[in-house]
Design an enzyme around this catalytic site. Structure first.
Site, PDB file in Angstrom:
ATOM      1  CD  GLU A 149     -47.544  -3.215  38.237  1.00  9.83           C
ATOM      2  OE1 GLU A 149     -47.026  -4.139  37.599  1.00  9.83           O
ATOM      3  OE2 GLU A 149     -48.700  -2.820  38.032  1.00  9.83           O
ATOM      4  CG  HIS A 173     -47.509  -8.076  28.075  1.00 13.19           C
ATOM      5  ND1 HIS A 173     -47.088  -6.788  28.254  1.00 13.19           N
ATOM      6  CD2 HIS A 173     -48.016  -8.474  29.260  1.00 13.19           C
ATOM      7  CE1 HIS A 173     -47.358  -6.411  29.489  1.00 13.19           C
ATOM      8  NE2 HIS A 173     -47.920  -7.414  30.136  1.00 13.19           N
ATOM      9  NE  ARG A 183     -43.042  -5.995  31.018  1.00 16.34           N
ATOM     10  CZ  ARG A 183     -44.106  -6.273  31.780  1.00 16.34           C
ATOM     11  NH1 ARG A 183     -44.476  -5.420  32.734  1.00 16.34           N
ATOM     12  NH2 ARG A 183     -44.770  -7.376  31.627  1.00 16.34           N
ATOM     13  CB  CYS A 195     -48.577 -11.879  40.513  1.00 16.45           C
ATOM     14  SG  CYS A 195     -48.622 -10.112  40.232  1.00 16.45           S
ATOM     15  NE  ARG A 241     -53.062  -6.408  35.587  1.00 17.73           N
ATOM     16  CZ  ARG A 241     -51.898  -6.653  34.993  1.00 17.73           C
ATOM     17  NH1 ARG A 241     -50.787  -6.692  35.729  1.00 17.73           N
ATOM     18  NH2 ARG A 241     -51.835  -6.880  33.711  1.00 17.73           N
ATOM     19  NE  ARG A 248     -50.021 -10.056  32.890  1.00 23.18           N
ATOM     20  CZ  ARG A 248     -49.236 -11.078  33.223  1.00 23.18           C
ATOM     21  NH1 ARG A 248     -49.625 -12.307  33.003  1.00 23.18           N
ATOM     22  NH2 ARG A 248     -48.056 -10.852  33.773  1.00 23.18           N
ATOM     23  CG  ASN A 285     -43.266  -9.476  34.948  1.00 22.24           C
ATOM     24  OD1 ASN A 285     -42.448 -10.233  35.444  1.00 22.24           O
ATOM     25  ND2 ASN A 285     -44.442  -9.870  34.493  1.00 22.24           N
ATOM     26  CG  ASP A 286     -44.586  -3.246  34.895  1.00 24.23           C
ATOM     27  OD1 ASP A 286     -43.946  -2.922  33.879  1.00 24.23           O
ATOM     28  OD2 ASP A 286     -45.775  -3.615  34.861  1.00 24.23           O
TER      29      ASP A 286
END
Ligand code: PEP
Ligand code: MG
Length: 754
Positions: A602, A361, A636, A673, A504, A468, A625-626
């Site tokens: 994800e 992040h 990650r 995304c 989200r 987010r 990403n996930d």
């Protein structure tokens, strides 16, 4: 016994000031522990292609630093080449034996060498020798091997720190490799940010007013003493008098001349109090840790605790913001959202962190802010670089501390080129993201920090594809109220209206925690996270859902996105709660339309049930990403395995294709995304796979738009087909880079490393 020895050697090495001291400790302790005649360390000198004797116990000490062997010659090299232990009864009879007079090694027969390997690279060789002709036994081999393996990281780190020490006097620059976190190049001054009450994190810093510093330190001692007395009284009832004695010991230590005097002496030499305290406590801890009595050894923890308390008292007195430089490069073990948010606007030019990886992040935040970042610089000597000039290359993931003139000039040139490219790209901001054959691929922005709304709008984003919501939760001391949330969501929606904003629901857990809702888990990414938490806490979920839907009033249908879904019942249960919240609002007379509901794909399980997902929701957003971390089983945030983490690996590309094909068969639109969407190379593949829209950090948007405006879909489709035939990510990267260059978009290749 053996374990105890190992533990103590490793601890001692961990405290070494530099490489030389670390190696000296190793050879001395190993020689004692194994009771051998000789223990030596040879390290590879890459520039000279030689093994150099760096430390020895038993051989001629004058040979240290002088004796060296070319790679490929002698038994030392043999150990390195084999990358495994070499155990010889009578070394001089081995064909690879090379006699070197300066070391005085002729009388030694038994030879055991183990490699020192860090991240697959042989750094050197650790050797034990004995006069007798004998074979080392399995236990001895295992011991030396363990030392070698455990120390490899410490040696790699000490090499960097040693390089740093050399810097203090000289002018040469030090380069360190991490991972590209956010594209771009930054030249600025390091500002080390460290967590409070963490002694090990305190950076070196000088002080001008020595007397004031000493006074502040004395005040902190007095405060700490008062704190402990109070603590003692508070728990006196619950403790036996024996246990209470520990507090007396604390107070005594606090008054002890040795600690106070040492700290003051170091302040007088120009260090600030926190740095002097750090060193003094470390020295005392070291003494206790090396005591033979296990009871006394544990006192090391008390000294550490005491140090932390004094530090806390010192910090209480200086609750002022750190001195931000005009061109601040934030440096830290770990950089958090709040640390970034605290830097005054316009002063932050770069971010460097020891932890994290390309999709953690901190990297996402830096990208959101358009600030270059290098993350996962594992050997970063955080405490030693405050105030130094730094270049952070967010393309290659490399940093330079105190760069030479040549390096600085090179990067200044690069900065100018970047500015030109960006000026060119900004002309695109009002043009649509449309392929030359007329297909529109809306590009949305990922946001979450209030401050990044404006850049997102200016970048030409057609809305927000991923808002987010964690950050507003992270910066408070309790869950935000419905009204507080309403105001935040309303502001984003108004800012972008009439363009869509996808909100989200809360995705905490994993690497994002809330200070007021701590979750302690062995395996947080496989644990209680995202929708799993909000379904278990419908009271928190419904407050958020209500705030989101209320915020949409007068601006069309709210778009709600559910994170970390791994099965179908979670979708059904979420839909039930959403419907309930919606109906309540309608009953309360709030004039809103029913929300659109989307699910993030994800977790790989959803890829295999994509039809069931698509038939239940209004849209799908792939969180690569996930998805990448769960599909490839690569954390990650873990820099040890960062090289394995790649959204352009064939498996991820196939998974995304399966999602797009499966969902579109049911007329459910698919967006991507994850950070992959902001990488022009990856976006080219996604375009070819038929994605409906992309959402990315606003700083990536102009580059992706340029790509979309350059590739007809028909061509992108053929490229995607070619990519699907490739078997490893390296080939994928190479092929896509070639495609961009061929299309005249070579300027995007550098950014495409993310
Ligand atoms: C993702 O996982 O790709 C995503 C967009 O969500 P986050 O990075 O917030 O986990
Ligand atoms: Mg995610």
């Amino acid at each position: 016994m053996m374990l105890d020895r190992l533990r103590r050697i490793i601890q001692e090495v961990g405290h070494a000031r530099d490489l030389h001291q670390a190696l000296t400790i190793i050879v001395e302790r190993v020689q004692e522990a194994m009771q051998v005649d000789v223990c030596s360390v040879y390290l590879v000198d890459d520039t000279r292609s030689r093994y150099v004797l760096m430390a020895t116990r038993g051989l001629n000490p004058d040979a240290v630093g002088k004796v060296s062997l070319p790679l490929g010659q002698g038994l030392v090299s043999l150990v390195g080449e084999r990358a495994e232990p070499v155990n010889l009864e009578d070394a001089p009879t081995h064909p690879r034996f090379r006699f070197i007079a300066e070391t005085g090694e002729q009388p030694y027969h038994a030879f055991l060498g183990v490699p020192i390997i860090h991240h697959r690279k042989v750094l050197g060789v650790l050797i034990a020798q004995q006069r007798a002709t004998r074979r080392f036994d399995d236990e001895e081999i295992a011991f030396l091997l363990t030392i070698g393996a455990q120390l490899a990281g410490a040696i790699a780190h000490a090499e960097v720190v040693g390089g740093m020490a050399a810097l203090v006097g000289g002018k040469s620059s030090v380069a360190m490799d991490g991972l590209p976190g956010s594209p771009g190049v930054a030249i600025g001054t390091a500002l080390v940010i460290y967590p409070p009450a963490d002694l090990d994190a305190v950076p070196d810093r000088g002080v001008d007013d020595i007397d004031a510093e000493i006074a502040a330190f004395r005040e902190a001692i007095a405060l700490a003493q008062a704190d402990i007395r109070e603590l003692q009284q508070r728990i006196a009832i619950a403790l036996s008098s024996e246990d209470q004695a520990i507090f007396d010991a604390y107070v005594q230590m606090l008054g002890s001349a040795s600690i106070i005097d040492q700290v003051i002496a170091q302040i007088q030499r120009g260090s600030w109090a926190s740095g002097a305290l750090r060193d003094t406590i470390a020295a005392h801890v070291h003494v206790f840790e090396n005591m033979d009595d296990p009871y006394m050894r544990q006192r090391a923890d008390d000294v550490r605790d005491l140090g932390r308390r004094i530090l806390m008292c010192l910090q209480k007195g200086r609750d002022r913001p750190p001195p931000y430089h005009d061109q601040t490069i934030l440096v830290g073990e770990e950089i958090t959202a709040t640390m970034l948010a605290e830097v005054p606007v316009g002063k932050l030019v770069g971010v460097v962190s020891a932890r994290g990886s390309t999709s953690s992040h901190v990297a996402i935040l830096a990208r959101a802010l358009g600030v270059p970042a290098v993350v996962g610089v594992q050997d970063l000597p955080v405490t030693r670089i405050d105030g130094r000039e730094i270049i952070a290359d967010g393309y290659s993931g490399r940093i330079y501390v105190s760069p030479s003139d040549g390096i600085r000039q090179e990067y200044q040139r690069l900065l100018r080129e970047e500015a030109e490219l960006n000026a060119g790209l900004s002309e695109l901001s009002n043009l649509p993201a449309e392929t030359p054959d007329g297909i529109r691929i809306p590009l949305y922005a990922n946001t979450g920090l209030l401050s990044d709304i404006t850049p997102a709008r200016r970048s030409g984003a057609e809305g927000v594809g991923l808002y987010r919501t964690e950050f507003p939760f992270m910066i408070r001391e309790r869950f935000p109220t419905e009204d507080e949330q309403f105001l935040i969501y309303r502001r984003v929606m108004q800012e972008f209206s009439p363009r869509p904003v996808v909100l989200r629901t809360l995705d905490v857990g994993g690497d994002k925690s809330l200070p007021y809702f701590p979750i302690k888990e062995e395996n947080p990414f496989l644990g209680w996270r995202g929708i799993r938490i909000t379904l278990d806490h419908p009271e928190i979920f419904s407050v958020q859902l209500r705030a989101m839907m209320r915020a949409s009033q007068g601006m069309g249908r709210a778009r709600l996105l559910l994170p970390m879904v791994s099965n179908i019942p979670e979708i059904d249960e979420s839909k039930r709660l959403i419907r309930k919240a919606y109906e309540e609002l309608i009953e309360e007379g709030v004039a809103i339309e029913p929300p659109l509901i989307g699910v993030m794909v994800e977790v790989p399980s959803l890829v295999y049930q994509i039809e069931s997902v698509a038939s239940r929701v209004d849209f799908i957003s792939v969180g690569t990403n996930d998805l990448t971390q769960y599909l490839l089983a690569v954390d990650r945030n873990n820099s040890n395995v960062a090289a394995l983490y790649d959204s352009l690996s064939p498996a991820v590309i196939r998974a995304v294709k399966a999602v797009i094909d499966g969902a579109q068969a049911l007329h459910c639109p698919v967006s991507v995304c994850g950070e992959m969407a902001g990488n022009p190379k990856a976006a080219l593949v996604l375009l070819g796979l038929g994605v409906n829209s992309l959402s990315m950090s606003s700083s990536s948007l102009p580059r992706v738009k340029w790509m979309i405006r350059s590739f007809p879909v028909a061509r992108a489709r053929r490229i995607a087909e070619d990519v699907l035939a490739l078997e490893d990510s390296q080939s994928v990267h190479a092929y896509l880079a070639e495609m961009l260059i061929e299309a005249g978009l070579g300027g995007l290749v550098r950014a495409g490393r993310h």
